[in-house]
Motif scaffolding. Sequence first.
Motif, PDB file in Angstrom:
ATOM      1  N   LEU A   1      -0.836   0.182  -4.943  1.00 35.71           N
ATOM      2  CA  LEU A   1      -0.427   0.300  -6.040  1.00 35.71           C
ATOM      3  C   LEU A   1      -0.551   0.089  -7.315  1.00 35.71           C
ATOM      4  CD1 LEU A   1       1.332   1.098  -3.413  1.00 35.71           C
ATOM      5  CD2 LEU A   1       2.575   2.241  -4.939  1.00 35.71           C
TER       6      LEU A   1
ATOM      7  N   GLN B   1      -1.989   5.096  -7.657  1.00 33.23           N
ATOM      8  CA  GLN B   1      -2.528   4.189  -6.602  1.00 33.23           C
ATOM      9  C   GLN B   1      -4.067   4.178  -7.148  1.00 33.23           C
ATOM     10  OE1 GLN B   1      -4.275   8.223  -4.012  1.00 33.23           O
ATOM     11  NE2 GLN B   1      -6.570   7.588  -4.875  1.00 33.23           N
TER      12      GLN B   1
ATOM     13  N   TYR C   1       1.042  -0.824   0.193  1.00 34.08           N
ATOM     14  CA  TYR C   1       0.160   0.193  -0.384  1.00 34.08           C
ATOM     15  C   TYR C   1       1.148   1.043   0.435  1.00 34.08           C
ATOM     16  CZ  TYR C   1      -3.912  -3.176   1.497  1.00 34.08           C
ATOM     17  OH  TYR C   1      -4.364  -4.057   1.138  1.00 34.08           O
TER      18      TYR C   1
ATOM     19  N   TYR D   1      -3.833   3.031   0.145  1.00 30.88           N
ATOM     20  CA  TYR D   1      -4.561   2.470  -1.528  1.00 30.88           C
ATOM     21  C   TYR D   1      -3.660   1.321  -1.483  1.00 30.88           C
ATOM     22  CZ  TYR D   1      -7.544   6.315  -2.209  1.00 30.88           C
ATOM     23  OH  TYR D   1      -8.936   7.562  -1.417  1.00 30.88           O
TER      24      TYR D   1
END
Length: 165
Positions: A156, A162, A70, A154
Motif C-alpha cells: 500500500l 494498492q 500488504y 499488494y
Amino acid sequence: MKRPATTVTCAAVLIAAVLTGCSDSTSDTAREGYGPAAVSASPSKPATVDTKSADELGTILVDEKGRTLYLFRADKKNKSTCTGDCAEAWPPLLSKGDAKAGKGVDKKLLDITKRSGGDEQVTYNGHPLYYYAGDKKPGETNGQDLDQFGAEWYVLDAKGKQVDS
C-alpha cells in the motif's frame, strides 16, 4: 531387562526438547519475525505503521522495523478474510490498542478491527494489514502482486491504495 543409563538419559533429553518446542513460550525474536509465531503471539504494545521508499514501488507502508505491509483483495472493508493457512503465510499486523502513525502515515486512515479469534488487527484506509512469510528481512517485497488464497496481495502507498507493479 535393565536399560543402560545413557538410553534413559537420551530419552529424557529428547522428551524435554519436544515438550519445550511445543510450549507456549515463543521467543521475542520469533514474535518479531514472520510466520506462525508472529500470528499466534499476542502483542504487548500498540503497533506502529510507518512509510519507506521501496525502489520501483515508491513510498509504501511498513511496520516500525521496516517490514513491508500488504493488503488482501479478498478482504472486505475493515474485515479480514485471511485465517488458518492463509494467516500463517500472511501473518496479520496485530496491535495492543490503537496503532500509532509513523512518518508519512495519515492517522485518520489508521484503525483497528477485531479478528475472528478476538485479536486486534491494524487497518489502513479500511484494508486489514499483513506481513508476508516469504519476506525474510525488512524492505523485501516478495509478496507484491501474488495471487494466493483466492485473491491478489499488494503493498500500500501512504494514501492507503494498492501499489501496482
